[in-house]
Scaffold this active site. Structure first.
Site, PDB file in Angstrom:
ATOM      1  CG  ASP A  71      -2.067   1.010   1.047  1.00  0.00           C
ATOM      2  OD1 ASP A  71      -2.122   1.674  -0.012  1.00  0.00           O
ATOM      3  OD2 ASP A  71      -2.892   1.144   1.963  1.00  0.00           O
ATOM      4  CG  HIS A 279       1.234   5.814   7.490  1.00  0.00           C
ATOM      5  ND1 HIS A 279       0.188   6.474   8.112  1.00  0.00           N
ATOM      6  CD2 HIS A 279       0.660   4.798   6.804  1.00  0.00           C
ATOM      7  CE1 HIS A 279      -0.954   5.888   7.807  1.00  0.00           C
ATOM      8  NE2 HIS A 279      -0.695   4.863   7.028  1.00  0.00           N
ATOM      9  CB  SER A 316      -6.497  10.555  16.102  1.00  0.00           C
ATOM     10  OG  SER A 316      -7.160   9.340  15.805  1.00  0.00           O
ATOM     11  CG  HIS A 333       1.515   3.819  11.007  1.00  0.00           C
ATOM     12  ND1 HIS A 333       1.782   2.874  11.967  1.00  0.00           N
ATOM     13  CD2 HIS A 333       0.702   3.196  10.091  1.00  0.00           C
ATOM     14  CE1 HIS A 333       1.173   1.746  11.663  1.00  0.00           C
ATOM     15  NE2 HIS A 333       0.508   1.908  10.535  1.00  0.00           N
TER      16      HIS A 333
END
Length: 404
Positions: A71, A279, A316, A333
């Protein structure tokens, strides 16, 4: 603070607890390679397919495709809005549904399905996606016939259909509140199908090109490409393209959410610049001496903005880097998994998931059990473990979460 596992391996795990044995083995396997200068593991690290998630690797004129992953360019974007919690309706279900309708999300199921929920119908692209068609076509034309699996993927599904789409797994779109009750839009996604095609192709290519040397490696996923090979520049170029595509993908998604919010709230607008970070990627700018790859880690250079998400039911953080060279200027991350997806589906009950996502408008069914908060490490403990890497600027708590 960090501790050294070996001359080359340094980890930030003091508050989180020891890493799982398989992750430690992956770190040592990578560190044993002659092209590796050093390995750093962030406090969210855990075993990953091909290479440890949460690892930062400094390489000498070489790349390890599995240590970047498939990814490529996956990352985060967040932006503060003009809204506060007082502007929002008491029931957020319609708002979540509106966002879900505005951004394709879920698995791309192929042409046989009447409605491929994971991608756009290329005949009816929204205007803000259509505006980027030429740019993306130009990018893809460079690689259309160069690489086997990439070419096959592009012949099967035009890449523009994935631009501005969310995907599955741990990817998400959230509305969050900061300490001042200001509403933020935050999202997480990557390069979708093309990143997977590029990553898979070059992981396989690196293994084949090592030939008999592959048998001398700790495992085949340690296969690397050196700068004197033709495939080195091919890979770097393809990764650079995927990173640009992933960044644009997040920008287009943010645009879709903003359009939806503008229709729902009078006078709605974004405030200030969006925070954005990769990330899973190659940092081409870190050093003239080394190539830095991060798989599940964020750049945290001095005063650089970053995003560290928790889970579906936890906080977060928007952070600024402290420029700690001991970590190759990196930070975590996210919170990091403590359960595999398979284990989470077996051990976490639906009742526990519902309890842990109290106050969040989100999916509360069996389809997201593997993403439930109990599958992840405690984000606040992770943040304490890296207080020498980043400074917290905003703490965000989600109120709406869209999952693929």
């Amino acid at each position: 603070m960090f501790r050294d596992l070996s001359k080359k391996v340094r980890v930030w795990d003091s508050s989180v607890g020891p890493f799982e044995e398989l992750a430690v083995k992956q770190l040592h396997d990578i560190a044993s390679l002659p092209v590796v200068e050093g390995v750093r593991a962030m406090p969210d690290s855990h075993w990953g397919l091909g290479a440890c998630v949460g690892s930062v690797i400094a390489l000498k004129k070489a790349v390890i495709p599995a240590a970047v992953g498939v990814d490529i360019g996956c990352g985060m974007m967040a932006s503060k809005t003009s809204l506060t919690s007082y502007d929002l309706p008491e029931n957020l279900k319609k708002l979540r549904s509106d966002i879900e309708r505005s951004v394709p999300h879920g698995r791309s199921l192929g042409k046989k399905m009447k409605r491929d929920v994971g991608s756009w119908d290329s005949r009816t692209l929204p205007e803000h996606v259509e505006n980027h068609v030429k740019c993306v076509n130009d990018w893809f034309d460079r690689y259309r016939n160069d690489f086997g699996r990439i070419s096959r993927w592009m012949n099967r599904r035009h890449p523009i259909s994935h631009l501005g789409t969310l995907g599955t797994g741990n990817h998400f779109i959230e509305l969050c509140l900061d300490e001042n009750d200001q509403v933020w839009i935050m999202l997480h996604s990557g390069s979708r199908g093309i990143g997977n095609a590029v990553g898979t192709y070059f992981i396989d290519k690196a293994q084949k090109e090592m030939g008999e040397q592959l048998g001398s490696l700790p495992n085949k996923d340690c296969a690397y490409i050196t700068s004197n090979q033709k495939s080195f520049q091919e890979y770097c170029d393809a990764v650079s393209f995927c990173q640009q595509y992933a960044q644009l993908n997040r920008e287009v998604m943010l645009n879709s959410v903003v359009d939806q919010m503008t229709r729902a709230f009078k006078g709605f607008h974004l405030e200030g610049n969006a925070v954005s970070c990769h990330h899973n990627y190659i940092d081409f700018e870190y050093s003239k001496d080394f190539i830095i790859t991060r798989k599940g880690a964020v750049s945290a250079k001095k005063n650089e903005w970053g995003i560290i998400p928790g889970s579906m039911g936890t906080k977060s953080y928007i952070v600024q880097g402290l420029g700690n060279n001991a970590s190759f200027c990196s930070c975590s991350h996210g919170a990091g998994r403590i359960m595999s997806r398979k284990k989470a589906r077996k051990q976490i009950s639906l009742e526990e998931h519902i309890l842990d996502t109290t106050g969040v408008e989100c999916k509360k069914d069996e389809s997201v059990i593997d993403e439930s908060p109990r599958a992840y490490k405690d984000i606040d403990t992770v943040m304490k473990s890296q207080k020498d890497l980043v400074q917290i600027k905003y703490a965000l708590k989600q109120i709406v979460c869209v999952k693929g």
